[in-house]
Design a protein around this motif. Structure first.
Motif, PDB file in Angstrom:
ATOM      1  N   ILE A  37       0.971  -1.160   0.131  1.00 30.85           N
ATOM      2  CA  ILE A  37      -0.034   0.139  -0.040  1.00 30.85           C
ATOM      3  C   ILE A  37       0.724   1.326  -0.162  1.00 30.85           C
ATOM      4  O   ILE A  37       1.931   1.251   0.680  1.00 30.85           O
ATOM      5  CB  ILE A  37      -1.038   0.113   1.330  1.00 30.85           C
ATOM      6  CG1 ILE A  37      -1.810  -1.289   1.274  1.00 30.85           C
ATOM      7  CG2 ILE A  37      -1.941   1.119   1.228  1.00 30.85           C
ATOM      8  CD1 ILE A  37      -2.319  -1.429   0.044  1.00 30.85           C
ATOM      9  N   ALA A  38       0.595   2.306  -0.774  1.00 28.79           N
ATOM     10  CA  ALA A  38       1.288   3.392  -0.791  1.00 28.79           C
ATOM     11  C   ALA A  38       0.225   4.646  -1.050  1.00 28.79           C
ATOM     12  O   ALA A  38      -0.869   4.533  -1.604  1.00 28.79           O
ATOM     13  CB  ALA A  38       2.298   3.634  -1.993  1.00 28.79           C
ATOM     14  N   ASP A  39       0.679   5.928  -0.489  1.00 24.66           N
ATOM     15  CA  ASP A  39      -0.446   7.023  -0.917  1.00 24.66           C
ATOM     16  C   ASP A  39      -0.203   7.292  -2.323  1.00 24.66           C
ATOM     17  O   ASP A  39       1.106   7.182  -2.892  1.00 24.66           O
ATOM     18  CB  ASP A  39       0.360   8.149   0.005  1.00 24.66           C
ATOM     19  CG  ASP A  39      -0.116   8.029   1.366  1.00 24.66           C
ATOM     20  OD1 ASP A  39      -1.098   7.180   1.507  1.00 24.66           O
ATOM     21  OD2 ASP A  39       0.599   8.682   2.338  1.00 24.66           O
ATOM     22  N   PRO A  40      -1.204   7.645  -3.156  1.00 23.12           N
ATOM     23  CA  PRO A  40      -0.917   8.095  -4.325  1.00 23.12           C
ATOM     24  C   PRO A  40      -0.091   9.262  -4.601  1.00 23.12           C
ATOM     25  O   PRO A  40      -0.419  10.323  -3.858  1.00 23.12           O
ATOM     26  CB  PRO A  40      -2.445   8.110  -4.797  1.00 23.12           C
ATOM     27  CG  PRO A  40      -3.266   7.490  -3.903  1.00 23.12           C
ATOM     28  CD  PRO A  40      -2.559   7.714  -2.479  1.00 23.12           C
ATOM     29  N   ALA A  41       0.687   9.265  -5.580  1.00 28.54           N
ATOM     30  CA  ALA A  41       1.383  10.580  -5.872  1.00 28.54           C
ATOM     31  C   ALA A  41       0.514  11.506  -6.898  1.00 28.54           C
ATOM     32  O   ALA A  41      -0.275  10.872  -7.545  1.00 28.54           O
ATOM     33  CB  ALA A  41       2.432  10.335  -6.605  1.00 28.54           C
ATOM     34  N   TYR A 119     -13.453  13.104   4.151  1.00 28.54           N
ATOM     35  CA  TYR A 119     -12.916  13.614   2.889  1.00 28.54           C
ATOM     36  C   TYR A 119     -11.555  14.287   3.193  1.00 28.54           C
ATOM     37  O   TYR A 119     -11.427  14.889   4.171  1.00 28.54           O
ATOM     38  CB  TYR A 119     -14.002  14.717   2.721  1.00 28.54           C
ATOM     39  CG  TYR A 119     -15.590  14.243   2.530  1.00 28.54           C
ATOM     40  CD1 TYR A 119     -15.986  13.849   1.398  1.00 28.54           C
ATOM     41  CD2 TYR A 119     -16.119  14.138   3.937  1.00 28.54           C
ATOM     42  CE1 TYR A 119     -17.333  13.335   1.508  1.00 28.54           C
ATOM     43  CE2 TYR A 119     -17.402  13.758   3.698  1.00 28.54           C
ATOM     44  CZ  TYR A 119     -18.071  13.453   2.658  1.00 28.54           C
ATOM     45  OH  TYR A 119     -19.362  12.932   2.850  1.00 28.54           O
ATOM     46  N   THR A 120     -10.769  14.191   2.141  1.00 27.48           N
ATOM     47  CA  THR A 120      -9.430  14.779   2.139  1.00 27.48           C
ATOM     48  C   THR A 120      -9.108  15.348   0.707  1.00 27.48           C
ATOM     49  O   THR A 120      -9.756  14.841  -0.235  1.00 27.48           O
ATOM     50  CB  THR A 120      -8.265  13.732   2.462  1.00 27.48           C
ATOM     51  OG1 THR A 120      -8.093  12.780   1.632  1.00 27.48           O
ATOM     52  CG2 THR A 120      -8.555  13.118   3.878  1.00 27.48           C
ATOM     53  N   MET A 121      -8.332  16.264   0.745  1.00 32.83           N
ATOM     54  CA  MET A 121      -7.855  16.930  -0.526  1.00 32.83           C
ATOM     55  C   MET A 121      -6.248  16.991  -0.287  1.00 32.83           C
ATOM     56  O   MET A 121      -5.909  17.583   0.582  1.00 32.83           O
ATOM     57  CB  MET A 121      -8.245  18.221  -0.758  1.00 32.83           C
ATOM     58  CG  MET A 121      -8.090  18.813  -2.350  1.00 32.83           C
ATOM     59  SD  MET A 121      -6.466  19.076  -2.775  1.00 32.83           S
ATOM     60  CE  MET A 121      -6.122  20.544  -1.698  1.00 32.83           C
ATOM     61  N   ASP A 122      -5.468  16.186  -1.179  1.00 35.25           N
ATOM     62  CA  ASP A 122      -4.093  16.006  -0.977  1.00 35.25           C
ATOM     63  C   ASP A 122      -3.791  15.612   0.319  1.00 35.25           C
ATOM     64  O   ASP A 122      -2.734  16.153   1.128  1.00 35.25           O
ATOM     65  CB  ASP A 122      -3.404  17.448  -1.271  1.00 35.25           C
ATOM     66  CG  ASP A 122      -3.237  17.572  -2.842  1.00 35.25           C
ATOM     67  OD1 ASP A 122      -3.740  16.892  -3.696  1.00 35.25           O
ATOM     68  OD2 ASP A 122      -2.743  18.765  -3.283  1.00 35.25           O
ATOM     69  N   GLY A 123      -4.641  14.829   0.850  1.00 32.04           N
ATOM     70  CA  GLY A 123      -4.405  14.328   2.298  1.00 32.04           C
ATOM     71  C   GLY A 123      -4.749  15.238   3.414  1.00 32.04           C
ATOM     72  O   GLY A 123      -4.777  14.641   4.639  1.00 32.04           O
ATOM     73  N   LEU A 124      -5.055  16.493   3.210  1.00 34.37           N
ATOM     74  CA  LEU A 124      -5.705  17.504   4.210  1.00 34.37           C
ATOM     75  C   LEU A 124      -7.135  17.107   4.507  1.00 34.37           C
ATOM     76  O   LEU A 124      -7.948  16.709   3.760  1.00 34.37           O
ATOM     77  CB  LEU A 124      -5.630  18.827   3.780  1.00 34.37           C
ATOM     78  CG  LEU A 124      -4.185  19.565   3.716  1.00 34.37           C
ATOM     79  CD1 LEU A 124      -3.184  18.888   2.989  1.00 34.37           C
ATOM     80  CD2 LEU A 124      -4.319  20.984   3.280  1.00 34.37           C
ATOM     81  N   LEU A 331      -6.944  28.315   1.848  1.00 38.92           N
ATOM     82  CA  LEU A 331      -6.358  27.148   2.367  1.00 38.92           C
ATOM     83  C   LEU A 331      -5.098  27.135   1.815  1.00 38.92           C
ATOM     84  O   LEU A 331      -4.565  27.396   0.624  1.00 38.92           O
ATOM     85  CB  LEU A 331      -7.144  25.755   1.665  1.00 38.92           C
ATOM     86  CG  LEU A 331      -6.628  24.304   1.731  1.00 38.92           C
ATOM     87  CD1 LEU A 331      -6.733  24.172   3.534  1.00 38.92           C
ATOM     88  CD2 LEU A 331      -7.421  23.389   1.167  1.00 38.92           C
ATOM     89  N   GLY A 332      -4.056  26.467   2.579  1.00 42.58           N
ATOM     90  CA  GLY A 332      -2.706  26.257   2.251  1.00 42.58           C
ATOM     91  C   GLY A 332      -2.085  25.263   2.936  1.00 42.58           C
ATOM     92  O   GLY A 332      -2.322  24.909   4.070  1.00 42.58           O
ATOM     93  N   TYR A 333      -0.985  24.790   2.309  1.00 47.78           N
ATOM     94  CA  TYR A 333      -0.114  23.537   2.955  1.00 47.78           C
ATOM     95  C   TYR A 333       1.320  23.546   2.578  1.00 47.78           C
ATOM     96  O   TYR A 333       1.507  24.025   1.269  1.00 47.78           O
ATOM     97  CB  TYR A 333      -0.744  22.215   2.825  1.00 47.78           C
ATOM     98  CG  TYR A 333      -0.546  21.677   1.456  1.00 47.78           C
ATOM     99  CD1 TYR A 333       0.482  20.835   1.166  1.00 47.78           C
ATOM    100  CD2 TYR A 333      -1.794  21.520   0.535  1.00 47.78           C
ATOM    101  CE1 TYR A 333       0.479  20.197  -0.206  1.00 47.78           C
ATOM    102  CE2 TYR A 333      -1.706  20.918  -0.358  1.00 47.78           C
ATOM    103  CZ  TYR A 333      -0.747  20.242  -0.944  1.00 47.78           C
ATOM    104  OH  TYR A 333      -0.345  19.404  -2.089  1.00 47.78           O
ATOM    105  N   LEU A 334       2.054  23.109   3.379  1.00 50.73           N
ATOM    106  CA  LEU A 334       3.517  22.841   3.128  1.00 50.73           C
ATOM    107  C   LEU A 334       3.835  21.272   3.331  1.00 50.73           C
ATOM    108  O   LEU A 334       3.707  21.013   4.567  1.00 50.73           O
ATOM    109  CB  LEU A 334       4.377  23.916   3.770  1.00 50.73           C
ATOM    110  CG  LEU A 334       5.806  24.057   3.050  1.00 50.73           C
ATOM    111  CD1 LEU A 334       5.830  24.668   1.813  1.00 50.73           C
ATOM    112  CD2 LEU A 334       6.460  25.074   4.189  1.00 50.73           C
TER     113      LEU A 334
END
Length: 861
Positions: A37-41, A119-124, A331-334
Motif C-alpha cells: 500500500i502506498a499513498d497516491p502521488a 474527505y481529504t484533499m491532498d491528504g488534508l 487554504l494552504g499547505y507545505l
C-alpha cells in the motif's frame, strides 16, 4: 500511456480491481502482483494527465479511482463529489448540474450519509461536509475542478492514515495535479443554459532551476439558477510549487475561493400513514418554490400581508424572498517528503484553513415571529403565553387571549413590522468563522517483505457561529440581496446566540503490510481517535426565542478517546487474472462540535441534558467487513477485454445518534426559527450489500461499463421519541407505521434516503477526432421517513457528451477541442435530494434539475 478511448468507467473498474493501467494496451496486459500500500502521488494535469495517469488502489479494500481528465468529460468544471456519482455504491445528488450547491447536496455510500464519511484533499482533512460550516470545506472549494488529478473513493472503509474523525463508512480522497514539466497555457470557456459562463485558465512554468516547477490557475463561474433569478458562482485561484530532487520533494499549495450560491427551497410533503387524513394546506405541494428576488414590490404587496404573514393556504410551502450561501476560504499547505534512505521515507505536512461565511434567508416576518417578538416587543415579558404570536400569525390575536384586544394585537404586530424595517420581511443569518491548522506526518520503512508505516494527525480548530437577525428596509431594498453580506451594510437587530468551540483532534496509526508469498499479501494495523472539544456561548438566546430551551444553551467539554480501532485485510492472487481480497475495520465518528443547531451535544435543551450526555452518551461506531473477487482478461475477437469486480460488504453500525427536534415541521424537521434537540443513542443498523461492476472493450473504439449496487440497511430496534435519558432504543419491534405510546416503529425498516438498488451505465464510442459518451443513472425507490411510511419513486437520468478534437498539427496549439454536454437529456422530473427529519408522515424534497446544455471550447499551448 492510456489512449483516450478508455472511458472513465473502464478505468474505474480496472482500478477498483487493483490493476495498474500504464501501457498503451493496458487492457490486454496481465495483472502485476499486488504491491504494498502506498499513498497516491499527485497526477499531472491537462492533456498529459490523459496519457500518464498515476493511481494506486488500496489492495485490500474496494477502491475506485476516477482521473481528473475523465471528470471533465462528465461536465467541465464538475465538483469531485458530483463526478463520483458514476461509481458503484455511490449516490450523490444536488439541484444543480455541477454539484456545487451545498445546501441541498446529499451523498450516501453503502448506507452511510455524508456526515458519516471522510474527505481529504491532498491528504488534508476537509471535515464532514456539514452545510453549517465548522470543521472544513467542500472539495470544489479546496481545488479548482480542472486542477483535480484524480478522486479515489473507498466505499467500505478508508485507509488508516485518512485524516478524518467522521469516517464511519468510506472515504473520498481528492488529489490536485502537479505542475507540468514543460511550459504551457491551458484555457477553457463554457457557455450554456441559464446564462452559464465558466472561464478557466492555467499557466505552468515548466521545470526551472534545480527540479522546480509551478503553476497558477484561476476560474470564474456564473450561472442563473434554473427556477428563479439568482446568480450562482464565484471566483477561485490555485497555485502550486514543487521542488523535487534526490533528497526529497517539497510541495507548497494555495487555494482561494469566494463563492455565492443562491439556494433552492425544498417542498414539504405530507403523506399520512395508516389511513390518516391530510388537510388541503398539507396537500399543497408545488414542484418548485422559486424565490421572488428581485421583485421586492410584488412580494411585499401581492404575496405578504401587511403584517408580514405568508398566505395561510400554502402552509409550510410558503415562498421566501431569497436564500443563499456565501463562503470565502483560504487554504494552504507545505509538505516535505524526505528520502531518509533507500528504504525509509518521512512525509510531513503543515496546513492552515481560514473560512468566513454566511447562510442567509430573507422571508416573511410572520414565519419568524416567535423569535422576533421576544426581542422587539417591549411588553413580551409580561404578556401571557396565550397572547404571544404564533408562527405566521404576526398581529393576530390567539382565540384564548384576553389580556390584549384585537386592536392592541394588531397594533403590536404593526410595531414589529416597523421595527424590522417596515417591509414585512426579516433576514436571518448563520455566520461562520473557522481557523484551523494542523500537522500530518508519517514515516514508512521497508524491512524485507514488510512495509511498516507509523504516523499521526493533529489539528487545532477554533470555530464560531453567530445566529443574527436583520431588518429589511422598505425604502432601501437594494441593501438586502443574495450578493451582500448583511453585516457589511447594517448592524443586526439582535444576535440571538453566539457559539464558540475549541477542538483538538489527534489520530495515530500503525500498520504493517507483509508480502507473505508471491501470491499472498497481508495487512494489519490500528489507529487511535481522540477529540477534546470545549463549547461556549458568549451570547445566550432570550428565553422564549428558541424552541425547547429551558435555560441557557449548555456549555462544557466533552473528551472522547478511543485508543484501539483495528484493521486487517489480505489479497490473494488466484491466477494471473483473478484476485481475492477482504478487509475488516472498526471506525468511530466523533461528536459534532457545531454550536448553531444540528445534531451535536451542545444544542440540547438544558445544561443538565448536556451533562448527562457527556457522562453517558456514546459516539457512533462501526465494524465494516468486505470481500470480493476481481478479474481482468483479454480476448481475441470482437470482444477484446473484460474487467470485473464483485464486492460483498456487511456493516454493523452501533450507537446510532438521533437528534429529536423540539421544533418539528418545516424543512428537515425544523422551521426557520430553529429549536434545540434531544440527542439520544437509538440502537444499531445492520447493512448487507453487493456491488458488481464490469467493463467490456470492443476493440479500441467502443467500451461498455455497467455497475449494479444493492444495499439493505435495516434498523435493529424501535426507539422512544419521549426519551428523557441518553439511551432511547427500546429493544422492541412492534411493527407497523404508527407511533404508539411514544415508541417509533423503526425496527426492521430500511434506512431512509438510501436506495436499495442503483445502476450506472456508460457507453463510450471513440472514432479518433470524434467521441460520443452516454451515461445512464438509475436510482431506485427511496424511503423518506424513519418508519418507511412515505417514499419517493425511482428515476433514470441520462446525459450525453459529444466532443470533436482538431487533429494534431493542424494548429500551433497542443490541444483544441469543442465539446457539448447535455444533462438530464430526456428532461425527466422527480425528486433529487431528500431532506429527512420526521419519523412518520412528512419529509422535504428538492426537484430534479431540468435538461441543460453546455458548450465548451478548451485549448492548450
Amino acid at each position: 500511456m492510456i489512449k483516450s478511448y478508455v472511458s472513465t468507467f473502464a478505468l474505474a473498474a480496472s482500478l477498483a480491481a487493483g490493476l495498474p493501467l500504464t501501457a498503451a494496451h493496458a487492457e490486454t496486459a496481465p495483472p502485476a502482483p499486488a504491491a504494498p500500500i502506498a499513498d497516491p502521488a499527485p497526477a499531472p494535469a491537462g492533456d498529459d494527465a490523459a496519457e500518464a495517469i498515476v493511481v494506486t488502489a488500496k489492495a485490500t479494500r474496494s477502491a475506485t479511482a476516477l482521473p481528473g481528465s475523465e471528470m471533465q468529460k462528465i461536465l467541465p468544471g464538475i465538483s469531485p463529489l458530483k463526478a463520483i456519482q458514476t461509481l458503484p455504491g455511490v449516490l450523490y445528488i444536488t439541484a444543480d448540474p455541477w454539484g456545487y450547491n451545498e445546501q441541498n447536496a446529499q451523498i450516501f455510500i453503502h448506507g452511510f450519509s455524508g456526515q458519516q464519511l471522510g474527505y481529504t484533499m491532498d491528504g488534508l482533512p476537509l471535515g464532514d461536509q456539514s452545510y453549517g460550516n465548522y470543521n472544513g470545506l467542500s472539495p470544489q472549494r479546496a481545488v479548482i475542478s480542472e486542477n483535480v488529478g484524480r478522486v479515489i473513493v473507498s466505499t467500505g472503509a478508508g485507509d488508516l492514515a485518512t485524516a478524518s474523525n467522521s469516517n464511519l463508512g468510506g472515504t473520498v480522497e481528492t488529489y490536485s495535479s502537479d505542475p507540468l514539466k514543460t511550459f504551457g497555457i491551458q484555457a477553457a470557456q463554457t457557455v450554456g443554459s441559464y446564462s452559464t459562463s465558466r472561464s478557466f485558465v492555467r499557466i505552468d512554468s515548466g521545470t526551472f532551476g534545480n527540479g522546480n516547477a509551478a503553476y497558477v490557475s484561476a476560474a470564474r463561474q456564473d450561472a442563473r439558477a434554473w427556477d428563479f433569478n439568482g446568480k450562482q458562482g464565484g471566483y477561485q485561484v490555485n497555485a502550486k510549487f514543487v521542488h523535487d530532487d534526490g533528497i526529497g520533494k517539497l510541495t507548497a499549495y494555495f487555494d482561494y475561493n469566494d463563492m455565492t450560491q443562491p439556494n433552492e427551497d425544498s417542498t414539504v410533503f405530507f403523506k399520512p400513514s395508516a389511513g390518516g387524513t391530510a388537510t388541503a394546506v398539507q396537500l399543497y405541494t408545488p414542484y418548485t418554490k422559486p424565490f421572488f428576488y428581485p421583485d421586492f414590490t410584488t412580494y411585499r404587496t401581492s404575496y405578504l400581508s401587511a403584517q408580514g404573514n405568508s398566505p395561510a393556504a400554502v402552509g409550510s410551502n410558503h415562498r421566501n424572498y431569497y436564500s443563499d450561501a456565501q463562503r470565502t476560504d483560504f487554504l494552504g499547505y507545505l509538505r516535505y517528503d524526505a528520502h531518509l534512505s533507500s528504504n525509509v521515507t518521512w512525509s510531513t505536512t503543515g496546513y492552515y484553513h481560514h473560512n468566513d461565511g454566511a447562510g442567509v434567508v430573507a422571508g416573511p416576518l410572520g414565519q419568524s415571529i416567535t423569535t422576533i417578538q421576544p426581542y422587539l416587543d417591549p411588553g413580551y415579558a409580561s404578556l401571557p403565553t396565550n397572547c404571544r404570536f404564533g408562527a405566521n400569525s404576526n398581529g393576530v390575536a390567539p382565540a384564548a387571549c384576553t389580556a390584549r384586544t384585537t386592536a392592541q394585537q394588531s397594533a403590536a404586530g404593526a410595531a414589529l413590522v416597523a421595527a424590522t424595517g417596515g417591509s414585512g420581511l426579516v433576514t436571518r443569518t448563520t455566520e461562520y468563522r473557522i481557523d484551523r491548522g494542523g500537522v500530518i506526518s508519517a514515516i514508512t520503512a521497508k524491512l524485507g517483505a514488510h512495509t511498516i508505516e507509523f504516523g499521526g494527525w493533529f489539528e487545532r480548530n477554533s470555530t464560531t457561529q453567530w445566529r443574527r437577525w436583520y431588518g429589511v428596509s422598505v425604502t432601501n431594498p437594494d441593501s438586502s440581496t443574495p450578493y451582500i453580506r448583511p453585516l457589511d451594510v447594517a448592524q443586526p437587530l439582535f444576535t440571538q446566540y453566539q457559539g464558540e468551540a475549541r477542538i483538538n483532534q489527534l489520530q495515530l496509526h500503525l500498520q504493517d503490510t507483509w508480502q507473505a508469498t508471491d501470491r499472498l499479501l497481508l495487512q494489519a494495523g490500528f489507529k487511535t481517535s481522540a477529540q477534546w472539544a470545549d463549547g461556549r456561548f458568549p451570547v445566550q438566546p432570550v428565553l422564549g426565542s428558541l424552541s425547547g430551551l429551558t435555560g441557557g444553551l449548555p456549555q462544557g467539554r466533552i473528551n472522547t478517546l478511543r485508543w484501539f480501532l483495528p484493521s486487517a485485510g489480505a489479497t490473494y492472487d488466484l491466477t494471473r487474472n483473478e484476485q481475492l481480497y477482504f478487509n475488516v475495520q472498526k471506525n468511530l465518528r466523533q461528536y459534532q462540535a457545531y454550536l448553531a443547531g444540528g445534531g451535536g451535544p451542545w444544542f440540547t435543551g438544558s445544561q443538565a441534558a448536556f451533562d448527562a450526555f457527556a457522562r453517558e452518551g456514546k459516539p457512533e461506531s462501526s465494524w465494516t467487513y468486505e470481500g470480493g473477487v476481481r478479474s481482468h482478461r483479454s480476448f481475441d475477437g470482437v470482444l477484446s477485454g473484460l474487467e470485473a469486480q464483485v464486492n460483498y460488504y456487511h456493516v454493523v453500525f452501533n450507537n446510532r445518534l438521533l437528534a429529536i427536534s423540539t421544533n418539528p415541521g418545516g424543512i428537515a424537521g425544523g422551521g426557520i426559527t430553529g429549536g434545540t434537540s434531544i440527542l439520544v443513542n437509538v440502537g444499531a443498523v445492520h447493512t448487507d450489500g453487493v456491488d458488481a461492476a464490469f467493463t467490456l472493450h470492443f476493440g479500441r473504439a467502443f467500451s461498455l461499463y455497467n455497475a449494479a449496487s444493492y444495499n439493505l440497511s435495516k434498523y435493529q430496534s424501535d426507539y422512544t421519541s419521549t426519551a428523557t435519558g441518553i439511551g432511547a432504543a427500546t429493544g422492541t419491534c412492534i411493527g407497523g407505521y404508527l407511533v404508539t405510546a411514544g415508541v417509533v416503529p423503526t425496527c426492521g425498516k430500511q434506512l431512509p434516503g438510501t436506495p436499495k438498488w442503483m445502476n450506472k451505465t456508460v457507453a463510450t464510442l471513440d472514432l479518433g477526432p470524434i467521441e460520443v459518451q452516454m451515461i445512464g443513472d438509475y436510482v431506485g425507490r427511496r424511503f423518506a421517513t424513519f418508519t418507511n411510511d412515505a417514499s419517493v419513486s425511482s428515476y433514470f437520468l441520462t446525459s450525453l457528451r459529444l466532443a470533436a478534437k482538431v487533429p494534431d498539427g493542424a494548429t500551433p496549439l497542443r490541444k483544441l477541442e469543442v465539446s457539448l454536454n447535455v444533462t438530464n437529456l430526456f428532461d425527466k422530473t422527480g425528486v433529487s435530494t431528500l431532506s429527512i427529519g420526521s419519523a412518520t408522515n412528512s419529509y422535504s424534497a428538492y426537484p430534479i434539475a431540468p435538461r441543460q446544455w453546455f458548450l465548451t471550447v478548451s485549448a492548450a499551448y
